[in-house]
Write an enzyme that holds these catalytic residues in place. Sequence first.
Site, short mmCIF file in Angstrom:
data_model
loop_
_atom_site.label_atom_id
_atom_site.label_comp_id
_atom_site.label_asym_id
_atom_site.label_seq_id
_atom_site.Cartn_x
_atom_site.Cartn_y
_atom_site.Cartn_z
N GLU A 23 0.85 -1.20 0.00
CA GLU A 23 0.00 0.00 0.00
C GLU A 23 0.89 1.24 0.00
O GLU A 23 2.10 1.16 0.05
CB GLU A 23 -0.85 0.03 1.28
CG GLU A 23 -1.98 -0.96 1.32
CD GLU A 23 -3.28 -0.34 0.82
OE1 GLU A 23 -3.23 0.79 0.29
OE2 GLU A 23 -4.33 -0.99 0.95
N ARG A 106 -6.33 1.08 13.62
CA ARG A 106 -4.99 1.45 13.18
C ARG A 106 -5.11 2.52 12.11
O ARG A 106 -6.17 2.68 11.50
CB ARG A 106 -4.24 0.24 12.61
CG ARG A 106 -4.85 -0.34 11.33
CD ARG A 106 -3.87 -1.26 10.61
NE ARG A 106 -4.46 -1.98 9.50
CZ ARG A 106 -4.61 -1.51 8.26
NH1 ARG A 106 -4.25 -0.26 7.98
NH2 ARG A 106 -5.13 -2.26 7.30
N ASN A 108 -4.61 3.98 8.44
CA ASN A 108 -4.61 3.41 7.09
C ASN A 108 -4.09 4.48 6.14
O ASN A 108 -3.21 5.25 6.50
CB ASN A 108 -6.03 2.91 6.75
CG ASN A 108 -6.03 1.90 5.63
OD1 ASN A 108 -5.16 1.05 5.58
ND2 ASN A 108 -6.98 1.99 4.71
N ASN A 154 -9.61 5.35 2.94
CA ASN A 154 -8.65 5.03 1.91
C ASN A 154 -8.25 6.23 1.09
O ASN A 154 -8.02 7.30 1.63
CB ASN A 154 -9.17 3.86 1.07
CG ASN A 154 -8.53 2.54 1.47
OD1 ASN A 154 -7.32 2.49 1.66
ND2 ASN A 154 -9.32 1.50 1.62
N ASP A 204 -10.06 1.56 -3.65
CA ASP A 204 -9.12 1.54 -2.52
C ASP A 204 -8.31 2.83 -2.55
O ASP A 204 -8.86 3.90 -2.37
CB ASP A 204 -8.28 0.26 -2.60
CG ASP A 204 -7.50 -0.03 -1.35
OD1 ASP A 204 -7.20 0.90 -0.60
OD2 ASP A 204 -7.15 -1.21 -1.12
CA CA Z 1 -5.84 0.96 1.17
#
Ligand code: CA
Length: 299
Positions: A23, A106, A108, A154, A204
């Site tokens: 990511e 958490r 992201n 995201n 995403d």
């Molecule tokens: Ca992501």
Amino acid sequence: MSDTTIRTYTAEPVFPLQAQLGEGPVWQDDAFWCVDIEGKTLNRFDPATKAHAAFDADQRIGVAVPTDNDGEWLVGLECGLAFWRPEDGAPPAVFATPEADRPGNRFNDGKVDPRGRFFAGTMSMQCDAGCGALYRVGADRLPAKVLDGVTISNGLSWDAAANTFYYIDTPTRRVDAFDWDPATGAIANRRKVIEFAEGLGSPDGHCIDAEGKLWVAMWGGGAVLRVDPASGRVVGRVEVDAPNVTSCCFGGPGLSTLYITTPRIGMDAAASARHPHAGDVFAAEVEYFGLPTEKFRTA
Ligand code: CA
């Protein structure tokens, strides 16, 4: 060609990361960087030599962005936000824990706005609905909650010319736009840009190109889709040989290479056999250009 033609590209695997959850791609110092969230590492690849360095964050690391201090990164971890000089060998130095009361969450995805402020969201590690939030932090290092009730925070990007912020909460299947105030970083007036049909996967991470079009990584869709936010239409498609595609950024000389991250997580043995490069970093040459990486301004 009519203006409804969808330009298509095929991405090729370029860096053999084999990430559990690749990511947060960033082009910085003539190198490609990304996190492996579940592998708990920040990774650097030199495209010229293919040399790979992995830096252990000792906990899940959702995002890493460079700061205006050479060699220093701002990272979003399980426990909060930290400054980190990975090449010095010291652990990240935590400076804010805005969700100390939510130990199941958490950090992201995150990114720096065109004025040097860091925006990053959180999520429940069980993906519980509405348990995350989006934060903004500037040089004062004091996180401000700018959005609540987020599920999987995201992709983020800004169109500075249009004073617009684009944002994805993955389960909504949408990219949303907000008005963005460059002076304060405030966001307002949320509205839908596009809602993806189910067969395309779930949005995403994403990035924006120099024309103001959005490149959206599709989890479950095996592709990055180029979206025109003015029309809400898909105008381009990059095929990726991995079922889940997590994020992308422009890099390389001239910022015309689209680098794409993928995970291995969530795939059974049969799927892994069909897609041996899932977890690697892919790249596609496209005839569009990205924008220089914004750095967090520490002062
Ligand atoms: Ca992501």
